[in-house]
Enzyme design. Structure first.
Site, PDB file in Angstrom:
ATOM      1  CB  CYS A  63       8.996  -2.739  87.194  1.00 54.55           C
ATOM      2  SG  CYS A  63       8.549  -2.092  88.803  1.00 54.55           S
ATOM      3  CG  HIS A  64      10.778  -8.620  86.408  1.00 57.26           C
ATOM      4  ND1 HIS A  64      11.003  -8.279  87.720  1.00 57.26           N
ATOM      5  CD2 HIS A  64      11.862  -9.341  86.012  1.00 57.26           C
ATOM      6  CE1 HIS A  64      12.167  -8.777  88.115  1.00 57.26           C
ATOM      7  NE2 HIS A  64      12.703  -9.426  87.101  1.00 57.26           N
ATOM      8  CD  GLU A  99       3.909  -3.978  88.274  1.00 57.36           C
ATOM      9  OE1 GLU A  99       4.858  -4.282  87.546  1.00 57.36           O
ATOM     10  OE2 GLU A  99       3.899  -4.227  89.506  1.00 57.36           O
ATOM     11  CG  ASP A 113      -2.856  18.226  83.985  1.00 57.49           C
ATOM     12  OD1 ASP A 113      -2.061  19.188  83.887  1.00 57.49           O
ATOM     13  OD2 ASP A 113      -3.572  17.831  83.033  1.00 57.49           O
TER      14      ASP A 113
END
Length: 305
Positions: A63-64, A99, A113
């Site tokens: 990924c950029h 993203e 969690d």
């Protein structure tokens, strides 16, 4: 990493979704009433998601790094399921689908969690892309299905067989990748009257006519002079986009005299004769330029006049 230096900057939007499924109604109640021992689940998960979106390039190797200019997180509760929606926006050369999905995944993991001490039956599922906008595929979908084009190379040396054409062939390859039908590919010398004649001839039977070469400043570079008097409407925005894009890559691009305009319903372009100049000019305006044919035929469009 994939080379994106040739791409243009556009608004990119992606929306992703994830689902966290709990096993008891009491868990949903604890989340809604903010009674989970580890804290506010919705707010903590949102913050984690924001950090995840901005740091996706650190986690996903290919990924950029890119500027994240907007992120929004929404929740919907459906029975024992918490539906997570995240929208990401940027103005950049590449999309933000990963993203958005990364953010949705981390939000879901953060919820897992925080809730696992009170519910051992939590499941994360259906992490995926809901929609994306702004990439090449979005603009390609707005283009007419049938476009034909003629490509004419203007070069004394190529027409005499001294050099081999590469720029015109690069233009043809780019058009064919967008499913544009090539009706003619021709090489002619840098003769003003012959260039003008070819423009008028091919404009009658093609929606797009592209000349390559003759846009420089030497005495034999006469393509703009040949075309400008016969163009019915100039399109300065196309010319500006080509030069602006090229200038970011090659400082000599400002010396090119690319031309764009219409003859009837035909779009005529004059692009540089160098291979890189032709490729960069095509990258600067295609496939977005194909939208012009909807405008020329009077179809309603979303662009600004």
């Amino acid at each position: 990493m994939v080379d994106i230096t040739h791409k243009i900057t556009t608004l990119r939007i992606a929306k992703a979704k994830a689902i966290v499924q709990v096993s008891m109604p009491e868990t949903i109640t604890a989340v809604v009433e903010n009674k989970v021992p580890k804290g506010n689940v919705f707010e903590m998960a949102k913050v984690a998601g924001l950090f995840a979106v901005k740091n996706t390039h650190i986690t996903i190797p290919d990924c950029h790094p890119l500027p994240i200019e907007y992120t929004a997180v929404e929740y919907e509760i459906q029975g024992l399921e918490i539906h997570i929606f995240i929208t990401v926006k940027t103005v950049y050369k590449t999309g933000v689908e990963v993203e958005a999905m990364h953010g949705a995944s981390v939000i879901a993991l953060t919820m897992y969690d925080m809730l696992k001490p009170i519910d051992k039956g939590i499941v994360i599922r259906e992490v995926g892309l809901v929609e994306k906008k702004g990439g090449k595929s979005s603009f390609k979908q707005q283009s007419p299905n049938s476009i034909n084009a003629a490509v004419i190379v203007c070069s004394d040396s190529v027409s005499k067989g001294i050099k081999e054409d590469a720029a015109g062939k690069a233009i043809v390859a780019k058009l064919e990748s967008m499913e544009v039908e090539i009706t003619s590919y021709e090489v002619i010398p840098d003769e003003l009257e012959q260039i003008r004649q070819k423009a008028l001839e091919y404009a009658d039977t093609n929606k797009l006519v592209i000349f390559s070469g003759g846009t420089g400043l030497s005495k034999r570079d006469v393509t703009p002079e040949a075309l400008e008097p016969i163009l019915e409407r100039r399109i300065p925005g196309i010319e500006e986009a080509i030069r602006s894009y090229g200038q970011k890559i090659m400082p000599y691009a400002m010396l090119s005299r690319s031309v764009a305009g219409t003859i009837g319903d035909c779009l005529v372009l004059a692009l540089p004769g160098s291979t890189n100049g032709a490729k960069e000019s095509m990258d600067a305006v295609f496939p977005h330029l194909l939208h012009v044919f909807k405008v020329l035929r009077g179809t309603q469009h979303d662009g600004k006049d």
